[in-house]
Design a protein around this motif. Structure first.
Motif, short mmCIF file in Angstrom:
data_model
loop_
_atom_site.label_atom_id
_atom_site.label_comp_id
_atom_site.label_asym_id
_atom_site.label_seq_id
_atom_site.Cartn_x
_atom_site.Cartn_y
_atom_site.Cartn_z
N GLN A 121 7.35 -52.93 -51.24
CA GLN A 121 7.65 -51.50 -51.09
C GLN A 121 9.05 -51.28 -50.54
O GLN A 121 9.75 -50.35 -50.93
CB GLN A 121 6.64 -50.86 -50.14
N GLU A 122 9.46 -52.17 -49.65
CA GLU A 122 10.78 -52.02 -49.03
C GLU A 122 11.90 -52.21 -50.06
O GLU A 122 12.86 -51.44 -50.08
CB GLU A 122 10.92 -53.03 -47.88
N HIS A 125 11.98 -49.20 -52.35
CA HIS A 125 12.64 -48.06 -51.71
C HIS A 125 14.16 -48.26 -51.67
O HIS A 125 14.93 -47.34 -51.97
CB HIS A 125 12.11 -47.87 -50.29
N ILE A 128 15.63 -47.59 -55.12
CA ILE A 128 15.68 -46.16 -55.48
C ILE A 128 16.71 -45.42 -54.61
O ILE A 128 17.49 -44.61 -55.12
CB ILE A 128 14.27 -45.53 -55.37
N ALA A 129 16.73 -45.75 -53.32
CA ALA A 129 17.66 -45.05 -52.41
C ALA A 129 19.12 -45.41 -52.70
O ALA A 129 19.99 -44.55 -52.64
CB ALA A 129 17.31 -45.37 -50.97
N ALA A 133 18.95 -42.65 -56.55
CA ALA A 133 19.25 -41.34 -55.94
C ALA A 133 20.75 -41.00 -55.99
O ALA A 133 21.10 -39.84 -56.27
CB ALA A 133 18.72 -41.29 -54.51
N PRO A 134 21.67 -41.97 -55.77
CA PRO A 134 23.10 -41.61 -55.79
C PRO A 134 23.68 -41.34 -57.19
O PRO A 134 24.82 -40.92 -57.29
CB PRO A 134 23.80 -42.84 -55.18
N PRO A 136 24.94 -39.51 -60.33
CA PRO A 136 25.26 -38.10 -60.54
C PRO A 136 24.23 -37.45 -61.48
O PRO A 136 23.87 -38.03 -62.50
CB PRO A 136 26.64 -38.14 -61.21
N VAL A 138 21.05 -36.68 -60.60
CA VAL A 138 19.66 -36.88 -60.15
C VAL A 138 19.30 -35.78 -59.15
O VAL A 138 19.99 -35.60 -58.16
CB VAL A 138 19.47 -38.28 -59.52
N LEU A 139 18.25 -35.04 -59.47
CA LEU A 139 17.87 -33.92 -58.60
C LEU A 139 16.75 -34.30 -57.63
O LEU A 139 16.82 -34.00 -56.44
CB LEU A 139 17.42 -32.72 -59.45
N ARG A 140 15.72 -34.93 -58.14
CA ARG A 140 14.58 -35.35 -57.32
C ARG A 140 13.97 -36.59 -57.94
O ARG A 140 14.14 -36.84 -59.14
CB ARG A 140 13.47 -34.27 -57.29
N ILE A 141 13.23 -37.34 -57.14
CA ILE A 141 12.53 -38.52 -57.68
C ILE A 141 11.11 -38.53 -57.11
O ILE A 141 10.92 -38.31 -55.91
CB ILE A 141 13.25 -39.83 -57.29
N ARG A 142 10.17 -38.79 -57.98
CA ARG A 142 8.78 -38.97 -57.54
C ARG A 142 8.35 -40.36 -58.01
O ARG A 142 8.47 -40.67 -59.20
CB ARG A 142 7.85 -37.91 -58.15
N THR A 143 7.81 -41.15 -57.12
CA THR A 143 7.43 -42.50 -57.50
C THR A 143 5.96 -42.75 -57.19
O THR A 143 5.49 -42.41 -56.09
CB THR A 143 8.30 -43.53 -56.73
N ARG B 16 29.63 -40.78 -52.52
CA ARG B 16 28.23 -40.55 -52.92
C ARG B 16 27.30 -41.73 -52.63
O ARG B 16 26.19 -41.57 -52.13
CB ARG B 16 28.24 -40.26 -54.42
N GLU B 17 27.77 -42.94 -52.90
CA GLU B 17 26.89 -44.11 -52.74
C GLU B 17 26.63 -44.47 -51.28
O GLU B 17 25.75 -45.26 -50.97
CB GLU B 17 27.41 -45.32 -53.54
N TYR B 21 20.36 -40.28 -48.19
CA TYR B 21 19.45 -39.62 -49.14
C TYR B 21 18.09 -39.43 -48.47
O TYR B 21 17.50 -40.40 -47.99
CB TYR B 21 19.34 -40.43 -50.43
N PHE B 23 14.25 -38.91 -48.17
CA PHE B 23 13.00 -39.18 -48.88
C PHE B 23 11.83 -38.69 -48.01
O PHE B 23 11.95 -38.61 -46.79
CB PHE B 23 12.83 -40.71 -49.09
N ILE B 26 8.08 -43.66 -49.49
CA ILE B 26 8.70 -44.70 -50.31
C ILE B 26 8.91 -44.19 -51.74
O ILE B 26 7.95 -43.79 -52.41
CB ILE B 26 7.81 -45.97 -50.35
N GLY B 27 10.16 -44.15 -52.17
CA GLY B 27 10.47 -43.79 -53.55
C GLY B 27 10.50 -42.31 -53.87
O GLY B 27 10.79 -41.94 -55.00
N ASN B 28 10.14 -41.46 -52.91
CA ASN B 28 10.09 -40.02 -53.21
C ASN B 28 11.27 -39.26 -52.60
O ASN B 28 11.23 -38.87 -51.43
CB ASN B 28 8.75 -39.45 -52.77
N TYR B 29 12.27 -39.06 -53.44
CA TYR B 29 13.53 -38.45 -53.01
C TYR B 29 13.43 -36.93 -53.08
O TYR B 29 12.98 -36.38 -54.08
CB TYR B 29 14.65 -38.98 -53.93
N THR B 30 13.87 -36.26 -52.01
CA THR B 30 13.73 -34.80 -51.92
C THR B 30 14.79 -34.04 -52.70
O THR B 30 14.64 -32.83 -52.93
CB THR B 30 13.88 -34.36 -50.45
N GLY B 31 15.87 -34.71 -53.06
CA GLY B 31 16.98 -34.01 -53.71
C GLY B 31 18.06 -33.62 -52.71
O GLY B 31 19.08 -33.06 -53.07
#
Lengths: 177, 115
Positions: A121-122, A125, A128-129, A133-134, A136, A138-143, B16-17, B21, B23, B26-31
């Motif tokens: 899981q780490e 994460h 994805i982080a 996510a970075p 350009p 990308v608005l939201r992510i659901r996993t 940006r990088e 960010y 979340f 785990i894995g759920n990014y708020t935007g």
């Protein structure tokens, strides 16, 4: 039947060969020929032709990761994107070795669905982080992390009145009484 | 001179990088993301509470502030908050108070030098 991009048409014999290969790609031309009632040289010629035209893309191996001892985690990641950037995001995802499959979909919003593997899981994460996510656009992510696999198969090719379809053979063989 | 350089480094806008960010799990990014200490402070009042709880208890805020913003003093303060096991709006208020106090101290310190 005419296929896309000027590929040759497939007849019933081709489709039956494909079906046989999908069941077991290691069986010999003789075995396939015997099963279909045709010469092994015919099987060879047709398989070669389908390979040359990219109908058969490759022969691969399905590995049971659990038996091998790999404790990989699989997740389905839904990435909501700015429509203008969607294509670029999908292409970037394709470059990542952690990403196995990438699809775009149009529901209420334009989104990308990707199958991802990670050690734990780490690391999922962190990937994805730091890498998704970075990007350009990308608005939201659901996993969703997959906890148990009930079924995993490759589709079988079938020829019916509607043209070629991909469906598991056993459903087609069900007889109505 | 050295101190002024440190302050402007802490207050800089990150690429940006290197941004933070947010979340919720785990894995759920708020935007939501923050590319500077100022933006981070503002986002504390905007993001989902779940996100603040998730990151504080994992030590993500402390790590980002220490390693990316290179502000060890604030990182230490956040680390203390982590040990209090705060949740909900109390956590949001404490976090905002801690970060904003530190931010305005940095700003006022750097302004004084120009007077």
């Amino acid at each position: 039947m005419r296929l896309k991009n000027d590929t040759p048409s497939l007849d019933v014999v081709d489709l039956k060969i494909l079906e046989a290969l999908q069941e077991d790609a290691r069986q010999t031309y003789t075995a396939i020929g015997k099963r279909l009632g045709i010469a092994h040289s015919t099987v060879y010629d047709r398989i070669r032709r389908m390979e040359q035209h990219g109908i058969i893309k490759k022969y691969t191996t399905l590995i049971d990761a659990e038996r091998v001892g790999a404790r990989n985690l699989t997740a389905i990641m839904t990435v909501y994107t700015d429509p203008k950037e969607s294509e670029k995001v999908a292409e970037k995802l394709c470059e990542a070795p952690e990403v196995l499959e990438v699809y775009t979909s149009l529901s209420e919003e334009l989104l990308i669905i990707a199958k991802v593997i990670a050690e734990n899981q780490e690391s999922l994460h962190a990937f994805i982080a730091n890498s998704v996510a970075p990007l350009p656009g990308v608005l939201r992510i659901r996993t969703s992390i997959i906890t148990k696999k009930f079924k995993e198969t490759q589709p079988s090719i079938r020829n019916n009145s509607n043209g070629l379809t991909f469906i598991k053979k056993k459903y087609n063989r069900k007889r109505r009484r | 001179m050295k101190e002024r350089e440190n302050v402007s480094r802490i207050l800089r806008t990150l690429p940006r990088e290197k941004a933070f960010y947010f979340f919720t799990s785990i894995g759920n990014y708020t935007g939501e993301s923050a590319s500077s200490l100022k933006e981070f402070m503002e986002k504390i009042n905007e993001v989902n509470l779940k996100s603040l709880e998730f990151h504080l208890h994992r030590g993500d805020f402390e790590k980002w502030i220490a390693e990316v913003l290179e502000d060890n003093e604030l990182a230490e303060e956040i680390g203390k908050l982590q040990k209090l096991n705060l949740t909900g709006d109390v956590l949001r208020n404490y976090l905002y108070k801690t970060v904003s106090k530190h931010y305005y101290n940095l700003i006022s310190g750097s302004m004084r030098r120009y007077i």
